[in-house]
Design a protein around this motif. Structure first.
Motif, PDB file in Angstrom:
ATOM      1  N   SER A 140     -36.422  89.827  83.465  1.00 18.86           N
ATOM      2  CA  SER A 140     -36.776  88.608  82.738  1.00 18.86           C
ATOM      3  C   SER A 140     -35.803  88.345  81.600  1.00 18.86           C
ATOM      4  N   ILE A 141     -35.608  87.057  81.303  1.00 20.45           N
ATOM      5  CA  ILE A 141     -34.776  86.647  80.179  1.00 20.45           C
ATOM      6  C   ILE A 141     -35.661  86.565  78.937  1.00 20.45           C
ATOM      7  N   PRO A 142     -35.331  87.290  77.861  1.00 20.82           N
ATOM      8  CA  PRO A 142     -36.182  87.255  76.657  1.00 20.82           C
ATOM      9  C   PRO A 142     -36.300  85.839  76.090  1.00 20.82           C
ATOM     10  N   ALA A 143     -37.516  85.441  75.773  1.00 20.80           N
ATOM     11  CA  ALA A 143     -37.746  84.094  75.250  1.00 20.80           C
ATOM     12  C   ALA A 143     -37.549  84.014  73.747  1.00 20.80           C
ATOM     13  N   ASP A 144     -37.503  85.159  73.062  1.00 21.57           N
ATOM     14  CA  ASP A 144     -37.434  85.157  71.600  1.00 21.57           C
ATOM     15  C   ASP A 144     -36.077  85.602  71.077  1.00 21.57           C
ATOM     16  N   HIS A 145     -35.076  85.714  71.940  1.00 21.39           N
ATOM     17  CA  HIS A 145     -33.745  86.130  71.503  1.00 21.39           C
ATOM     18  C   HIS A 145     -32.998  84.907  70.979  1.00 21.39           C
ATOM     19  N   PRO A 146     -32.400  84.973  69.796  1.00 19.54           N
ATOM     20  CA  PRO A 146     -31.819  83.770  69.178  1.00 19.54           C
ATOM     21  C   PRO A 146     -30.423  83.387  69.663  1.00 19.54           C
ATOM     22  N   GLY A 147     -29.705  84.266  70.332  1.00 16.29           N
ATOM     23  CA  GLY A 147     -28.300  84.014  70.650  1.00 16.29           C
ATOM     24  C   GLY A 147     -28.079  83.307  71.977  1.00 16.29           C
ATOM     25  N   PRO A 148     -26.805  83.164  72.359  1.00 11.53           N
ATOM     26  CA  PRO A 148     -26.457  82.506  73.624  1.00 11.53           C
ATOM     27  C   PRO A 148     -26.791  83.385  74.827  1.00 11.53           C
ATOM     28  N   ILE A 149     -26.859  82.738  75.989  1.00 12.30           N
ATOM     29  CA  ILE A 149     -27.107  83.444  77.242  1.00 12.30           C
ATOM     30  C   ILE A 149     -25.904  83.210  78.150  1.00 12.30           C
ATOM     31  N   ASP A 195     -29.576  77.304  75.436  1.00 13.66           N
ATOM     32  CA  ASP A 195     -28.660  78.380  75.048  1.00 13.66           C
ATOM     33  C   ASP A 195     -27.886  78.958  76.234  1.00 13.66           C
ATOM     34  N   LEU A 196     -28.096  78.419  77.418  1.00 15.52           N
ATOM     35  CA  LEU A 196     -27.364  78.901  78.594  1.00 15.52           C
ATOM     36  C   LEU A 196     -25.887  78.538  78.465  1.00 15.52           C
ATOM     37  N   VAL A 197     -25.029  79.465  78.845  1.00 13.56           N
ATOM     38  CA  VAL A 197     -23.583  79.244  78.842  1.00 13.56           C
ATOM     39  C   VAL A 197     -23.071  79.525  80.257  1.00 13.56           C
ATOM     40  N   PHE A 198     -22.565  78.497  80.920  1.00  9.12           N
ATOM     41  CA  PHE A 198     -22.133  78.612  82.307  1.00  9.12           C
ATOM     42  C   PHE A 198     -20.643  78.934  82.367  1.00  9.12           C
ATOM     43  N   LEU A 199     -20.281  80.003  83.071  1.00  8.23           N
ATOM     44  CA  LEU A 199     -18.906  80.477  83.129  1.00  8.23           C
ATOM     45  C   LEU A 199     -18.320  80.364  84.532  1.00  8.23           C
ATOM     46  N   GLN A 200     -18.951  79.588  85.405  1.00  9.52           N
ATOM     47  CA  GLN A 200     -18.551  79.534  86.809  1.00  9.52           C
ATOM     48  C   GLN A 200     -17.448  78.513  87.067  1.00  9.52           C
ATOM     49  N   ARG A 212     -27.403  68.393  86.110  1.00  4.75           N
ATOM     50  CA  ARG A 212     -28.179  67.140  85.984  1.00  4.75           C
ATOM     51  C   ARG A 212     -29.592  67.318  86.522  1.00  4.75           C
ATOM     52  N   LYS A 213     -29.739  68.074  87.577  1.00  2.00           N
ATOM     53  CA  LYS A 213     -31.052  68.295  88.189  1.00  2.00           C
ATOM     54  C   LYS A 213     -32.039  68.890  87.189  1.00  2.00           C
ATOM     55  N   PHE A 214     -31.535  69.738  86.291  1.00  6.18           N
ATOM     56  CA  PHE A 214     -32.408  70.396  85.318  1.00  6.18           C
ATOM     57  C   PHE A 214     -32.252  69.825  83.906  1.00  6.18           C
ATOM     58  N   GLY A 215     -31.565  68.684  83.785  1.00  7.83           N
ATOM     59  CA  GLY A 215     -31.394  68.071  82.479  1.00  7.83           C
ATOM     60  C   GLY A 215     -30.527  68.876  81.538  1.00  7.83           C
ATOM     61  N   LEU A 216     -29.538  69.583  82.089  1.00  5.41           N
ATOM     62  CA  LEU A 216     -28.685  70.456  81.290  1.00  5.41           C
ATOM     63  C   LEU A 216     -27.262  69.922  81.194  1.00  5.41           C
ATOM     64  N   GLU A 217     -27.117  68.598  81.179  1.00  4.02           N
ATOM     65  CA  GLU A 217     -25.774  68.009  81.136  1.00  4.02           C
ATOM     66  C   GLU A 217     -24.974  68.462  79.927  1.00  4.02           C
ATOM     67  N   LYS A 218     -25.668  68.736  78.819  1.00  6.49           N
ATOM     68  CA  LYS A 218     -24.975  69.126  77.591  1.00  6.49           C
ATOM     69  C   LYS A 218     -24.936  70.639  77.392  1.00  6.49           C
ATOM     70  N   ALA A 219     -25.221  71.382  78.422  1.00  5.89           N
ATOM     71  CA  ALA A 219     -25.191  72.842  78.308  1.00  5.89           C
ATOM     72  C   ALA A 219     -23.787  73.335  77.979  1.00  5.89           C
ATOM     73  N   SER A 220     -23.711  74.473  77.320  1.00  7.62           N
ATOM     74  CA  SER A 220     -22.417  75.082  77.018  1.00  7.62           C
ATOM     75  C   SER A 220     -21.768  75.567  78.312  1.00  7.62           C
ATOM     76  N   LYS A 221     -20.455  75.389  78.380  1.00  7.91           N
ATOM     77  CA  LYS A 221     -19.705  75.779  79.581  1.00  7.91           C
ATOM     78  C   LYS A 221     -18.351  76.332  79.156  1.00  7.91           C
ATOM     79  N   ALA A 222     -17.802  77.205  79.990  1.00  7.66           N
ATOM     80  CA  ALA A 222     -16.457  77.720  79.759  1.00  7.66           C
ATOM     81  C   ALA A 222     -15.687  77.695  81.066  1.00  7.66           C
ATOM     82  N   ASN A 223     -14.433  77.295  80.971  1.00  5.20           N
ATOM     83  CA  ASN A 223     -13.524  77.260  82.118  1.00  5.20           C
ATOM     84  C   ASN A 223     -12.536  78.405  81.937  1.00  5.20           C
ATOM     85  N   ILE A 224     -12.717  79.460  82.711  1.00  6.30           N
ATOM     86  CA  ILE A 224     -12.003  80.710  82.468  1.00  6.30           C
ATOM     87  C   ILE A 224     -10.675  80.747  83.217  1.00  6.30           C
TER      88      ILE A 224
END
Length: 275
Positions: free
Chosen positions: A97-106, A129-134, A143-155
Motif C-alpha cells: 500500500s501507498i502511505p496516505a499520510d506521507h508528505p513527500g513526492p511519490i 504528489d505522483l511523479v511519472f518517470l516513464q 486525463r482519464k484520472f484528472g492528473l493532467e497537471k501531475a509532476s513528470k520527468a523525461n529521463i
C-alpha cells in the motif's frame, strides 16, 4: 500511431512490416494519405500557463526541496533515487500500500503497463504528489484520472545495472543535458538527481510536452529502423541509415504538430541523431 515504448524491437518490426521486405514510402505520400484522418487534440493549458508567467513572472508551483519520498519500484531508476535519499525514503514494492499520510513526492519507477494499477492504488489525497518517470505517450491515461497537471520527468540518463554509476545524456548539441521535469515536484526531482551529478531542467508544461514528444519520436524512429535492418544498435542506425531515420523523424514531427497541436523546436533531427 506512435510505437508503444515497451514493445520489443522484434515485435515492433513485425507489427509494422510483417515478414515482407520493407519498402519505405515517401514522407509526402504518407502525409497526404493520413492528413484527412487526423483530429487535432490541442491542449490549451500549456499556453494559459505560459501567459500567466508572462503577466505575473511566476510559475504555478513554488520550488519544493528534495525530501523523504515514496519510491514505487526497485529497478535501476528506483534504486538510484533511493540511494540518493539518505535512507529516509519509503520503498513500496509490488502489492504494498501507498502511505496516505506521507508528505513527500511519490516517484513511480515502474513500467507503463502497470501505471493504471498504481494510480488506482494511490490514496485520493496523494494523487497530486505522483511523479511519472516513464517514456511514451501517457497523457490519455493522465486525463482519464484528472492528473493532467501531475509532476513528470523525461529521463535522458542511463543506469546500466542496479547500483552502477548513472551516465548523463549530454550531447554535442545539448552539452547541458536533456533530462527535464515539470509540475509540483519538479525542483525536488532536480535537486535529488543532481546529487549524482546528473543534469535536469525544470520546464513549463508547454515546453515539457515538446521534450516528451521528442524523446518518443527518438525511440519510435530509431527502434523501428534498427529493427527493420536486423535489430542493429541505435549507433549503427545513425551511422549507416541516417537519411532513413531523419526522414522518419521529420514525418513523426509533422504528425505530432497536426494531431496534438504541439510544435517541436527547430533542430529536432539534429538533437535526436546526436543522442
Amino acid at each position: 500511431r506512435f510505437v508503444q515504448t515497451h514493445c520489443s524491437s522484434h515485435t515492433l518490426a513485425t507489427k509494422r512490416f510483417g515478414r515482407v521486405k520493407y519498402t519505405k514510402p515517401s514522407s509526402r505520400s504518407v502525409f497526404k494519405s493520413r492528413l484527412m484522418q487526423m483530429q487535432v487534440n490541442s491542449d490549451s493549458r500549456p499556453s494559459q500557463e505560459y501567459l500567466q508567467f508572462l503577466t505575473t513572472g511566476a510559475q504555478e508551483y513554488p520550488p519544493l526541496p528534495d525530501q523523504p519520498s515514496i519510491i514505487i519500484g526497485q529497478g535501476r531508476i528506483g534504486s538510484l533515487l533511493a540511494s540518493l535519499g539518505g535512507g529516509k525514503d519509503v520503498i513500496v514494492k509490488r502489492g504494498e500500500s501507498i502511505p496516505a499520510d506521507h508528505p513527500g513526492p511519490i516517484y513511480i519507477c515502474t513500467r507503463n503497463d502497470v501505471l493504471e494499477d498504481v494510480i488506482k492504488s494511490c490514496p485520493e489525497n496523494k494523487r497530486e504528489d505522483l511523479v511519472f518517470l516513464q517514456n511514451g505517450m501517457i497523457e490519455p491515461l493522465l486525463r482519464k484520472f484528472g492528473l493532467e497537471k501531475a509532476s513528470k520527468a523525461n529521463i535522458y540518463f542511463a543506469v546500466p545495472k542496479i547500483g552502477a554509476e548513472p551516465k548523463d545524456g549530454k550531447t554535442d548539441t545539448d552539452p547541458d543535458g536533456l533530462t527535464a521535469a515539470t509540475g509540483k515536484w519538479a525542483f525536488a526531482f532536480q535537486e535529488r538527481i543532481t546529487k549524482a551529478d546528473l543534469s535536469c531542467k525544470v520546464l513549463f508544461e508547454r515546453d515539457f510536452r515538446r521534450s516528451m514528444f521528442e524523446k518518443l519520436i527518438w525511440i519510435s524512429a530509431f527502434m523501428l529502423v534498427g529493427s527493420v535492418h536486423g535489430n542493429i544498435p541505435v549507433g549503427d542506425v545513425e551511422k549507416f541509415h541516417k537519411k532513413e531515420v531523419e526522414e522518419m523523424i521529420e514525418e513523426l514531427t509533422m504528425f505530432v504538430r497536426f494531431t496534438t497541436g504541439c510544435a517541436l523546436l527547430n533542430g529536432t533531427v539534429d538533437r535526436c541523431c546526436a543522442y
